[in-house]
Design an enzyme around this catalytic site. Structure first.
Site, short mmCIF file in Angstrom:
data_model
loop_
_atom_site.label_atom_id
_atom_site.label_comp_id
_atom_site.label_asym_id
_atom_site.label_seq_id
_atom_site.Cartn_x
_atom_site.Cartn_y
_atom_site.Cartn_z
N TYR A 165 0.82 -1.21 0.00
CA TYR A 165 0.00 0.00 0.00
C TYR A 165 0.85 1.26 0.00
O TYR A 165 0.69 2.12 -0.86
CB TYR A 165 -0.92 0.00 1.22
CG TYR A 165 -2.39 -0.15 0.92
CD1 TYR A 165 -3.32 0.69 1.51
CD2 TYR A 165 -2.85 -1.13 0.07
CE1 TYR A 165 -4.66 0.54 1.26
CE2 TYR A 165 -4.19 -1.29 -0.19
CZ TYR A 165 -5.10 -0.45 0.42
OH TYR A 165 -6.44 -0.60 0.19
N GLU A 172 2.27 6.35 -7.09
CA GLU A 172 1.22 7.16 -7.70
C GLU A 172 1.47 8.64 -7.50
O GLU A 172 1.36 9.44 -8.44
CB GLU A 172 -0.14 6.77 -7.10
CG GLU A 172 -0.60 5.37 -7.50
CD GLU A 172 -1.84 4.91 -6.73
OE1 GLU A 172 -2.66 5.76 -6.37
OE2 GLU A 172 -1.95 3.69 -6.50
#
Lengths: 243, 332
Positions: A165, A172
């Site tokens: 995660y 991103e």
């Protein structure tokens, strides 16, 4: 006559139960197919990326080579929101919605439309993270539906995310950040004043807001997964906060 | 003589008995309750009160003064509905030893405070944009006014709307609940203030484009807006008159002599219907997409509220008029 009515009522109940059973059988069949297909899709992506890197020795161009497959399978994941909405999957529509939205956004509105960022290392980072996460997740669902869940898949599903995660978020965010100058220069997806609807939209500032929104959203999703992990792996009973 | 003594003794005995009987009768007249209060989640015993008079249920203030009554939720069942302030021990389905479950509702704030804050914001914020206060638009426009007359009209309408809301909060509305959770004020203010700023920015922008169909469009929009403002106000007055001052009674609203209330024949919550109409009018007047967006979001929220209110009317009143829809006649 009274017994006739009773029989009628009992028959109705039986047909209702039968309907419920067929519905859940169809749902299970569909979900099994869906999860197998998605596992296969992401495996194909993983293999394609590995093969490209081994053949060409560089990460540049990887994105272009898998772009179509990635767009296809990631977009297909929109169905998962539908699954939650109609109730055949017991997850919150909002949580799934936010996850899927962020993926669609990255694929279609960042890497697909801003060519200059496609060769960034951060893209490879989140692609690898997504691939690992999705293969684990979809195979987990597949095995669960087939009632034969190997412990290592369960372990992977509820432990890998702890590292994946944050790494994915970093990939991103770095990609969006790298895209900013190109967005500003090209003025893409933006609407300026004056116009007859008296509204304006600046994609550049929108992207900055998106990056900032990771700050409240990411911890919520992360802790949601951590709580699920505690419940599934350690059987802890979590008392949920009200509302 | 012995007989007389014995008679006197029996007399005295009977007198004593009589007094005992009287005391017994007195004690039976007031039944005392024993009350035990448990935490609804952890089932811990929070407090125990004996010799409680059969009066109201807001008891916990005695044990834990930081939980003021508005914040307490006391119920008969841990997952059940909260008891009301007016409920009386005697009339509840409990024995002489009653067990209640307590839940802390969190910090509370009064409805009036929330309404005043959330409505004062848009009023002032819009005016800041209207007067082009510095740091919003390019400096050469500071403290100038728009050259379009529709912008002045829009400011008057917007301000009138929120002044009306503030006055209604102070003088018209009769609230069912005194308080709501504190976090609501942050949520509500963000919504109202945020949207007000977003709309006001574009309407009062130096590059604002007036409506495509000009004066015709604006006049039509103004008529719709005013009609719905009067309508909304009429409904608020009608609803107020259903309820005597200081009470929390609930009755079915019916059309009155005021034609604006005749919509009650078709709709359960015409105040929301008129509110939607007002904002549609304002959207048409300003031809501004953010306003349309605000109208849409407001409409969705009001529909949710109207449906809930409609459902609760149907549940509470057996003779509720069947022709009525929650918010839009025949449609929604």
């Amino acid at each position: 006559m009274a017994s006739g009515e009773e029989d009628g009522a009992v028959e109705e109940k039986e047909t209702n139960n039968k309907k419920k059973r067929t519905k859940s059988a169809i749902a299970t069949a569909w979900l099994t197919f869906y999860n197998i297909a998605m596992t296969a899709g992401w495996l194909v992506l993983a293999l394609a990326m590995a093969r490209y890197y081994l053949q060409k020795g560089t990460h540049k161009g990887v994105y272009r080579s898998i772009a179509r497959t990635l767009k296809f399978f990631q977009t297909f994941a929109v169905l998962e929101v539908g699954h939650c909405a109609i109730g055949i999957v017991r997850t919150s529509v909002i949580v799934t919605g936010v996850q899927v939205c962020s993926r669609i956004f990255m694929v279609w509105f960042i890497t697909n439309s801003i060519r200059q960022v496609q060769n960034q290392e951060s893209v490879i980072l989140f692609l690898v993270v997504w691939t690992v996460t999705e293969i684990t997740r979809y195979s987990f669902y597949t095995f669960k539906l087939l009632n034969h869940l190997p412990y290592f898949i369960k372990w992977a599903r509820y432990n890998l995310f702890i590292v994946m995660y944050p790494l994915g978020v970093i990939g991103e965010l770095m990609t969006i950040y790298a895209a900013l100058p190109y967005v500003r220069r090209s003025g893409m997806y933006s609407l300026r004043l004056p116009n007859k609807y008296n509204v304006s939209f600046d994609y550049y500032y929108f992207l900055i807001i998106v990056m900032l929104s990771y700050i409240p959203l990411f911890p919520q999703l992360y802790f949601h997964m951590l709580r699920q992990r505690r419940r599934v792996l350690h059987g802890e009973v979590i008392v949920e906060k009200d509302e | 003589r012995l007989k007389k003594e014995r008679e006197r003794e029996t007399d005295r005995e009977r007198q004593r008995e009589g007094r005992n009987m009287d005391t017994l009768a007195l004690e039976k007249a007031v039944v005392f309750f024993e009350v035990e209060i448990l935490d609804a989640k952890t089932k811990d015993k929070l407090c125990f009160l004996d010799k409680v008079r059969p009066t109201s249920t807001k008891l916990c203030a005695a044990c834990y003064p930081q939980w003021y009554p508005a914040r307490q939720s006391i119920r008969l069942d841990p997952k059940g509905k909260s008891l009301k302030d007016e409920d009386v021990l005697q009339h509840l389905p409990v024995g002489t030893t009653a067990t209640f479950y307590f839940r802390d509702l969190g910090a509370q704030i009064s409805w009036v405070t929330v309404f005043l804050t959330e409505y004062a914001g848009p009023l002032l914020i819009y005016l800041m944009f209207y007067f082009r206060v510095p740091f919003i638009y390019p400096p050469k426009y500071d403290f100038t006014t728009s050259k379009h007359w529709v912008v002045h009209l829009a400011c008057m309408c917007h301000s009138f709307h929120y002044v009306k809301r503030l006055l209604e909060t102070l003088f018209v509305h009769r609230f069912s609940h005194g308080t709501m959770p504190l976090r609501n004020i942050f949520k509500n203010c963000t919504y109202y203030w945020g949207f007000a700023a977003w709309m006001a920015y574009y309407i009062n922008h130096p590059l604002y484009t007036p409506p495509t169909y000009g004066e015709q469009q604006v006049k039509m929009a103004l008529i719709i807006f005013l009609f719905c403002q009067i309508g909304n106000f009429s409904i608020h007055i009608a609803l107020r008159n259903l309820r005597p001052p200081g009470s929390k009674t609930r009755k079915i609203p019916y059309p009155t002599k005021n034609p604006f209330t005749w919509i009650f024949l078709l709709v359960s919550c015409p105040n929301y219907t008129y509110e939607l109409g007002s904002w549609l009018g304002f959207t048409l007047m300003t031809q501004c997409l953010p306003v349309a967006f605000f109208t849409l979001v407001g409409f969705i929220q009001m529909t949710v509220w109207a449906k809930a209110k409609h459902r609760s009317y149907l549940k509470e009143f057996r003779d509720y008029p069947p022709l009525r829809s929650p918010i839009l006649p025949f449609v929604l």
